[in-house]
Design a protein around this motif. Sequence first.
Motif, PDB file in Angstrom:
ATOM      1  N   ALA A   1       0.957  -1.038   0.248  1.00  0.00           N
ATOM      2  CA  ALA A   1      -0.300  -0.137   0.070  1.00  0.00           C
ATOM      3  C   ALA A   1       0.672   1.630   0.256  1.00  0.00           C
ATOM      4  O   ALA A   1       2.137   1.248   0.316  1.00  0.00           O
ATOM      5  N   VAL A   2       0.426   1.715  -0.458  1.00  0.00           N
ATOM      6  CA  VAL A   2       1.443   3.603  -0.684  1.00  0.00           C
ATOM      7  C   VAL A   2       0.112   4.840   0.280  1.00  0.00           C
ATOM      8  O   VAL A   2      -1.079   4.910  -0.142  1.00  0.00           O
ATOM      9  N   VAL A   3       0.868   5.873   1.101  1.00  0.00           N
ATOM     10  CA  VAL A   3      -0.074   6.554   1.534  1.00  0.00           C
ATOM     11  C   VAL A   3       1.019   7.799   0.923  1.00  0.00           C
ATOM     12  O   VAL A   3       2.453   7.908   1.129  1.00  0.00           O
ATOM     13  N   MET A   4       0.160   8.488   0.261  1.00  0.00           N
ATOM     14  CA  MET A   4       0.782   9.605  -0.598  1.00  0.00           C
ATOM     15  C   MET A   4      -0.041  11.085  -0.337  1.00  0.00           C
ATOM     16  O   MET A   4      -1.050  11.102  -0.631  1.00  0.00           O
ATOM     17  N   GLU A   5       0.934  12.106  -0.208  1.00  0.00           N
ATOM     18  CA  GLU A   5       0.663  13.391   0.036  1.00  0.00           C
ATOM     19  C   GLU A   5      -0.459  13.230  -1.746  1.00  0.00           C
ATOM     20  O   GLU A   5      -0.231  12.936  -2.607  1.00  0.00           O
ATOM     21  N   SER A   6      -1.348  14.766  -1.450  1.00  0.00           N
ATOM     22  CA  SER A   6      -1.956  15.129  -2.925  1.00  0.00           C
ATOM     23  C   SER A   6      -1.895  16.730  -2.719  1.00  0.00           C
ATOM     24  O   SER A   6      -3.555  17.030  -3.977  1.00  0.00           O
ATOM     25  N   THR A   7      -1.295  17.524  -2.408  1.00  0.00           N
ATOM     26  CA  THR A   7      -1.736  18.884  -2.182  1.00  0.00           C
ATOM     27  C   THR A   7      -1.710  19.398  -3.198  1.00  0.00           C
ATOM     28  O   THR A   7      -2.845  20.004  -3.539  1.00  0.00           O
ATOM     29  N   TYR A   8      -1.290  19.450  -4.746  1.00  0.00           N
ATOM     30  CA  TYR A   8      -1.349  19.913  -5.612  1.00  0.00           C
ATOM     31  C   TYR A   8      -2.015  18.900  -6.721  1.00  0.00           C
ATOM     32  O   TYR A   8      -1.391  18.762  -7.914  1.00  0.00           O
ATOM     33  N   GLY A   9      -2.532  17.519  -6.324  1.00  0.00           N
ATOM     34  CA  GLY A   9      -3.312  16.775  -7.085  1.00  0.00           C
ATOM     35  C   GLY A   9      -3.614  16.934  -8.025  1.00  0.00           C
ATOM     36  O   GLY A   9      -4.753  17.082  -9.975  1.00  0.00           O
ATOM     37  N   ASP A  10      -4.758  18.913  -8.101  1.00  0.00           N
ATOM     38  CA  ASP A  10      -5.792  19.071  -8.934  1.00  0.00           C
ATOM     39  C   ASP A  10      -4.998  20.514 -10.576  1.00  0.00           C
ATOM     40  O   ASP A  10      -5.236  21.036 -11.077  1.00  0.00           O
ATOM     41  N   ARG A  11      -3.618  19.912 -10.172  1.00  0.00           N
ATOM     42  CA  ARG A  11      -3.460  21.141 -10.780  1.00  0.00           C
ATOM     43  C   ARG A  11      -2.082  21.365 -10.657  1.00  0.00           C
ATOM     44  O   ARG A  11      -0.882  20.569 -10.495  1.00  0.00           O
ATOM     45  N   ASP A  12      -1.351  21.298 -12.526  1.00  0.00           N
ATOM     46  CA  ASP A  12       0.529  21.449 -12.336  1.00  0.00           C
ATOM     47  C   ASP A  12       1.412  23.104 -12.160  1.00  0.00           C
ATOM     48  O   ASP A  12       0.300  24.114 -11.897  1.00  0.00           O
ATOM     49  N   HIS A  13       1.985  23.579 -11.903  1.00  0.00           N
ATOM     50  CA  HIS A  13       2.578  24.416 -10.711  1.00  0.00           C
ATOM     51  C   HIS A  13       2.914  25.048 -13.237  1.00  0.00           C
ATOM     52  O   HIS A  13       3.380  24.613 -13.218  1.00  0.00           O
ATOM     53  N   ARG A  14       3.441  26.607 -13.051  1.00  0.00           N
ATOM     54  CA  ARG A  14       4.121  26.991 -13.913  1.00  0.00           C
ATOM     55  C   ARG A  14       5.499  27.150 -13.979  1.00  0.00           C
ATOM     56  O   ARG A  14       5.755  26.180 -12.751  1.00  0.00           O
ATOM     57  N   PRO A  15       5.541  27.230 -15.484  1.00  0.00           N
ATOM     58  CA  PRO A  15       7.418  26.274 -15.294  1.00  0.00           C
ATOM     59  C   PRO A  15       8.524  27.406 -14.278  1.00  0.00           C
ATOM     60  O   PRO A  15       8.465  28.240 -14.365  1.00  0.00           O
ATOM     61  N   LEU A  16       9.246  26.047 -13.810  1.00  0.00           N
ATOM     62  CA  LEU A  16      10.466  27.013 -13.008  1.00  0.00           C
ATOM     63  C   LEU A  16      10.838  27.782 -13.562  1.00  0.00           C
ATOM     64  O   LEU A  16      11.122  29.353 -13.441  1.00  0.00           O
ATOM     65  N   SER A  17      11.345  27.515 -14.767  1.00  0.00           N
ATOM     66  CA  SER A  17      12.632  28.872 -15.724  1.00  0.00           C
ATOM     67  C   SER A  17      11.666  29.831 -15.853  1.00  0.00           C
ATOM     68  O   SER A  17      12.381  31.136 -15.472  1.00  0.00           O
ATOM     69  N   ALA A  18      10.354  30.139 -16.449  1.00  0.00           N
ATOM     70  CA  ALA A  18       9.355  31.386 -17.173  1.00  0.00           C
ATOM     71  C   ALA A  18       9.883  31.812 -15.259  1.00  0.00           C
ATOM     72  O   ALA A  18       9.563  32.933 -14.820  1.00  0.00           O
ATOM     73  N   SER A  19       9.266  31.503 -13.978  1.00  0.00           N
ATOM     74  CA  SER A  19       9.222  31.873 -13.082  1.00  0.00           C
ATOM     75  C   SER A  19      10.251  33.029 -12.416  1.00  0.00           C
ATOM     76  O   SER A  19      10.627  33.700 -11.947  1.00  0.00           O
ATOM     77  N   ILE A  20      11.429  31.942 -12.695  1.00  0.00           N
ATOM     78  CA  ILE A  20      12.922  32.913 -12.015  1.00  0.00           C
ATOM     79  C   ILE A  20      13.188  34.011 -13.095  1.00  0.00           C
ATOM     80  O   ILE A  20      14.069  34.543 -12.700  1.00  0.00           O
ATOM     81  N   GLU A  21      12.843  33.381 -14.342  1.00  0.00           N
ATOM     82  CA  GLU A  21      12.858  35.290 -15.194  1.00  0.00           C
ATOM     83  C   GLU A  21      11.993  36.507 -14.204  1.00  0.00           C
ATOM     84  O   GLU A  21      12.328  37.588 -14.850  1.00  0.00           O
ATOM     85  N   GLU A  22      10.856  35.973 -14.243  1.00  0.00           N
ATOM     86  CA  GLU A  22       9.389  36.555 -13.773  1.00  0.00           C
ATOM     87  C   GLU A  22      10.529  37.024 -12.607  1.00  0.00           C
ATOM     88  O   GLU A  22      10.001  38.723 -11.941  1.00  0.00           O
TER      89      GLU A  22
END
Length: 461
Positions: free
Chosen positions: A210-231
Amino acid sequence: MKLSFHGADQDVTGSCHLVEAAGKRVLVDCGMFQGGREERAMNAHDFGFDPASIDLILLTHAHLDHCGRIPLLVKRGFRGEIVCTPPTRELARLVMLDAARLQEEDAHRSMRKAARWEPKGAEEQPLYDLEDAMAALDRFGRTVNYGETVEIAANLRATWSNAGHILGSASVLVECDESGVKKRIAFSGDLGDPGRALLDDAEPPRAADAVVMESTYGDRDHRPLSASIEEFYEAIAQIRARGGNAIIPTFALERAQELLFYLKLGLRQSKLPPDIQIFVDSPMAISATQIAQNCAGYLRPQIAAMIAAQDDPFTPPRLRFTKLSRDSMAINSIASGAVIMAGSGMATGGRVLHHLRHNLARPECGVVLVGFASKGTLARQIIDGARDVQIFGERVPVRASVHTINGFSAHAGRSSLIAWRGKVAAPKTFLVHGELPAMQALKDALPGDVSMPKIGEEATI
Ligand SMILES: [Zn+2]
């Protein structure tokens, strides 16, 4: 193996799971409930088990919502051993002592208020005090490296693997042999996206029952990291060009070290004005940065190589760590060109409030928000476009520019969660550490038997 759920169940805070196997009672994490008054009140409730009966705590990582109830557990009778990675041990000590200090301060404040307004004993008691936190530090026992399997008790083993979330964070596979039958439960801990600046990508356990797993952002992806660094660079450059200061409410663990690394990189690549003065105005972030420097083996090899070559990844030029409050107050006299990283990350308290009070009303300044901000917090009010906010009882107009940058999350987005789970061969999944809509969305995407236990539920593996 018996598994029961005692926190972060259809909720994001208070992680606490109990495994009963091979005659032992083992907790995986014992975190604090955080959020509004109702969540905070849950911390004082019964754990749902007798603290004195617990033999071991396997700690996945040092965030408060994973280790914050350990001093209370000790206060109520826990005398077992805490097992974790070396960086988790160092960071958790810092986090628990800080939590005790904050609770003592809150209790004193409420006592003073009660004496003024409600003389008949309405004061709040701290959940635990510094002495309790010190007693909890004594419970730390063995430390474990990634990939290492430890015999935590007779017929009971645990294996730690990198979770890529914060320094030292781990997934933990618990295995037992009972009457010749082998059973395994994999706990994800909190997971990070692959490709983070400082940490290697998560390495999931290969198989479990069995796996007990986190699901904080189970409904969405984040913006790409590289774009965020430029921002991030663009925001600081704009604020500098206007002749103001940049205020960055910053989480002390991981986020502060990541930002220092990106600032160093940005200066090296001439993407930032060379004359900015950088301040880390948070004793906890300063200590966490020192711990990261001392735990180079838990950082990406190229980051560890920088440290070995005396090219410290966390020390951009013109950086000052301001530990003492008089040095912190001296920053107030700087009108322009300062980049000030200070806690708390959601601007609910701490030194960042002073910097916001001094700079928020100045249109040439800017607030750069790089972290999650829950409802009701000052950071969230600023993100939501409040025209003025309350700081230390004063209304402060928001004239500074507001830059909300979403891609720095320490939590894995939906695609990474699904990919992580896909690498663990296991017939059953228990989703924890998420709000119901995120959890439900992840459940719909995962194959096999997936459940979303409520607090107090039990299962036999
Ligand atoms: Zn965490």
